[in-house]
Design a protein around this motif. Structure first.
Motif, PDB file in Angstrom:
ATOM      1  N   ASP A 243       0.687  -1.188  -0.005  1.00 54.80           N
ATOM      2  CA  ASP A 243       0.039  -0.099   0.048  1.00 54.80           C
ATOM      3  C   ASP A 243       0.806   1.221  -0.057  1.00 54.80           C
ATOM      4  OD1 ASP A 243      -1.813   2.099   0.498  1.00 54.80           O
ATOM      5  OD2 ASP A 243      -2.857   1.066   1.940  1.00 54.80           O
ATOM      6  N   THR A 245       0.245   4.253   0.211  1.00 56.78           N
ATOM      7  CA  THR A 245      -0.320   5.121   1.239  1.00 56.78           C
ATOM      8  C   THR A 245       0.181   4.953   2.597  1.00 56.78           C
ATOM      9  OG1 THR A 245      -2.481   5.534   0.214  1.00 56.78           O
ATOM     10  CG2 THR A 245      -2.538   6.258   2.500  1.00 56.78           C
ATOM     11  N   ALA A 246       0.400   3.836   2.662  1.00 53.21           N
ATOM     12  CA  ALA A 246       1.079   3.159   4.065  1.00 53.21           C
ATOM     13  C   ALA A 246       2.318   3.485   4.072  1.00 53.21           C
ATOM     14  CB  ALA A 246       0.831   1.550   4.407  1.00 53.21           C
ATOM     15  N   PHE A 248       3.878   5.963   2.755  1.00 55.13           N
ATOM     16  CA  PHE A 248       4.024   7.320   2.523  1.00 55.13           C
ATOM     17  C   PHE A 248       3.939   7.735   4.024  1.00 55.13           C
ATOM     18  CE2 PHE A 248       2.100  11.516   3.118  1.00 55.13           C
ATOM     19  CZ  PHE A 248       2.814  12.453   2.484  1.00 55.13           C
ATOM     20  N   TYR A 249       2.870   7.268   4.726  1.00 52.03           N
ATOM     21  CA  TYR A 249       2.671   7.573   6.179  1.00 52.03           C
ATOM     22  C   TYR A 249       3.946   7.060   7.156  1.00 52.03           C
ATOM     23  CZ  TYR A 249       1.103   7.064  10.928  1.00 52.03           C
ATOM     24  OH  TYR A 249       0.755   7.096  12.196  1.00 52.03           O
ATOM     25  N   LEU A 250       4.774   5.962   6.759  1.00 50.52           N
ATOM     26  CA  LEU A 250       5.741   5.482   7.479  1.00 50.52           C
ATOM     27  C   LEU A 250       6.895   6.546   7.210  1.00 50.52           C
ATOM     28  CD1 LEU A 250       5.607   1.571   7.327  1.00 50.52           C
ATOM     29  CD2 LEU A 250       5.317   2.940   9.282  1.00 50.52           C
ATOM     30  N   ARG A 251       6.836   6.875   5.758  1.00 53.87           N
ATOM     31  CA  ARG A 251       8.103   7.773   5.425  1.00 53.87           C
ATOM     32  C   ARG A 251       7.777   9.054   6.157  1.00 53.87           C
ATOM     33  NH1 ARG A 251       9.727   8.101  -0.446  1.00 53.87           N
ATOM     34  NH2 ARG A 251      11.583   9.010   0.472  1.00 53.87           N
ATOM     35  N   SER A 252       6.668   9.453   6.211  1.00 54.86           N
ATOM     36  CA  SER A 252       6.406  10.898   7.000  1.00 54.86           C
ATOM     37  C   SER A 252       6.942  10.814   8.411  1.00 54.86           C
ATOM     38  CB  SER A 252       5.011  11.201   6.813  1.00 54.86           C
ATOM     39  OG  SER A 252       4.037  10.548   7.794  1.00 54.86           O
ATOM     40  N   ARG A 253       6.871   9.729   8.990  1.00 58.80           N
ATOM     41  CA  ARG A 253       7.388   9.485  10.276  1.00 58.80           C
ATOM     42  C   ARG A 253       8.865   9.326  10.474  1.00 58.80           C
ATOM     43  NH1 ARG A 253       3.097  11.049  10.304  1.00 58.80           N
ATOM     44  NH2 ARG A 253       1.244  10.721  11.832  1.00 58.80           N
ATOM     45  N   GLU A 257      12.376   4.678   2.809  1.00 53.90           N
ATOM     46  CA  GLU A 257      11.539   4.097   2.076  1.00 53.90           C
ATOM     47  C   GLU A 257      11.651   2.265   2.137  1.00 53.90           C
ATOM     48  OE1 GLU A 257      10.111   3.659  -2.620  1.00 53.90           O
ATOM     49  OE2 GLU A 257      11.533   5.178  -1.950  1.00 53.90           O
ATOM     50  N   ALA A 260      10.525   1.013   5.400  1.00 52.21           N
ATOM     51  CA  ALA A 260       9.041   1.187   5.374  1.00 52.21           C
ATOM     52  C   ALA A 260       8.464   0.055   4.771  1.00 52.21           C
ATOM     53  CB  ALA A 260       8.681   2.250   4.900  1.00 52.21           C
TER      54      ALA A 260
END
Length: 303
Positions: A243, A245-246, A248-253, A257, A260
């Motif tokens: 996913d 989106t998932a 991207f969420y982990l990378r934003s934290r 990549e 993640a």
């Protein structure tokens, strides 16, 4: 002739495990079958029979491994007979070399109020086929058949399932998950067959596949054949990628990549691994995942 007929003609060794009535075997039993590979192709046909009498309990860990290098065939047959109210907990770990051909048959027969749980884990072998056949032939029995396959390169794993509900008030649960990389291939062909009169059947079959490469391929074909009118049967199949989106969420934290992607892959596989009750087997699989996944040390710390 088929492999089962060939096995019957050539087998010369194996395991016979008899658990008498009311006996509870406290510690897991470990069956390790090691094939010595060499320059000349070889073949082995082990046959294993487990008979658990009424109200007995046993846990069996069945492992396949390789010593040396070279092509060979392992064609095991494992049969389990669960008496009334017997409990069998079974784990199969297939971790042979990539030169191995592994063609296996697994037969289960369940009597009244018995419970058989089996987890099949495969990460070795160049070509692997598992034929699994379960017959729920007593009222109130329950079968759980789970599996996890992790393949890469040009590996092929082929799982064929047939679960027969013969008597009423029986439950079956199947969850098979696959992680495919490179040009790996997987096949899942599952069938739940509900006989006439097998009322109050509760059966669920799920196959989920995660493709980590555009060249990986999975063919999934879950099936239901129902000849009773008071049942609850479901089946489902998914084949897809991680996913985004998932990720991207982990990378934003603050997670890279690659890490993640590995975290999400681990979570996907852990759904099956965490269901394993034998601690040593579960830890071995967790360690294998940490070694296999890129940035595995980060995954280890996160979980």
């Amino acid at each position: 002739c088929d492999f089962l007929t060939q096995h019957t003609a050539f087998f010369a060794d194996g395991l016979f495990l008899y658990v008498p009535r009311n006996l509870v075997v406290e510690r897991p039993l470990n069956l390790l079958i090691v094939q010595a590979a060499g320059e000349e192709p070889a073949a082995s046909f082990p046959r294993n029979l487990v008979v658990a009498e009424e109200s007995s309990q046993v846990t069996l860990v069945e492992q396949y491994a390789t010593v040396g290098s070279g092509r060979y065939l392992t064609s095991p047959v494992t049969e389990m007979v669960a008496g009334a109210n017997a409990h069998i907990d079974h784990y199969k770990l297939q971790r042979e070399s990539l030169d191995a051909f592994h063609v296996a048959t697994f037969q289960i027969q369940l009597d009244r109020d018995s419970n058989v749980s089996s987890h099949s884990i495969s990460w070795g072998g160049g070509l692997v086929r598992n034929d699994v056949n379960a017959v729920l032939d007593g009222e109130g029995c329950e079968a759980t058949l789970n599996g996890l396959y992790l393949v890469e390169g040009t590996q092929l794993v082929d799982n064929h399932m047939r679960v027969e509900h013969v008597k009423p008030h029986c439950d079956s649960h199947e969850l098979f998950k696959g992680v495919l990389e490179g040009k790996a291939r997987a096949v899942f062909n599952g069938r739940i067959y509900v006989h006439p009169g097998a009322q109050q059947t509760d059966a669920k079959q799920t196959n989920r596949n995660l493709l980590l490469s555009p060249d990986a391929l999975c063919n999934s074909n879950p099936q239901l054949e129902i000849f009773a009118d008071d049942v609850k049967c479901t089946h489902g199949s998914t084949v897809g990628q991680l996913d985004e989106t998932a990720i991207f969420y982990l990378r934003s934290r603050g997670i890279g990549e690659e890490a993640a992607r590995s975290l999400l892959t681990y979570a996907f596989a852990a759904d099956v691994v965490e269901r394993i009750k034998v601690g040593s087997v579960r830890r071995e699989l967790e360690e294998f995942l940490f070694r296999r996944l890129p940035k595995g040390d980060i995954v280890r710390q996160a979980v």
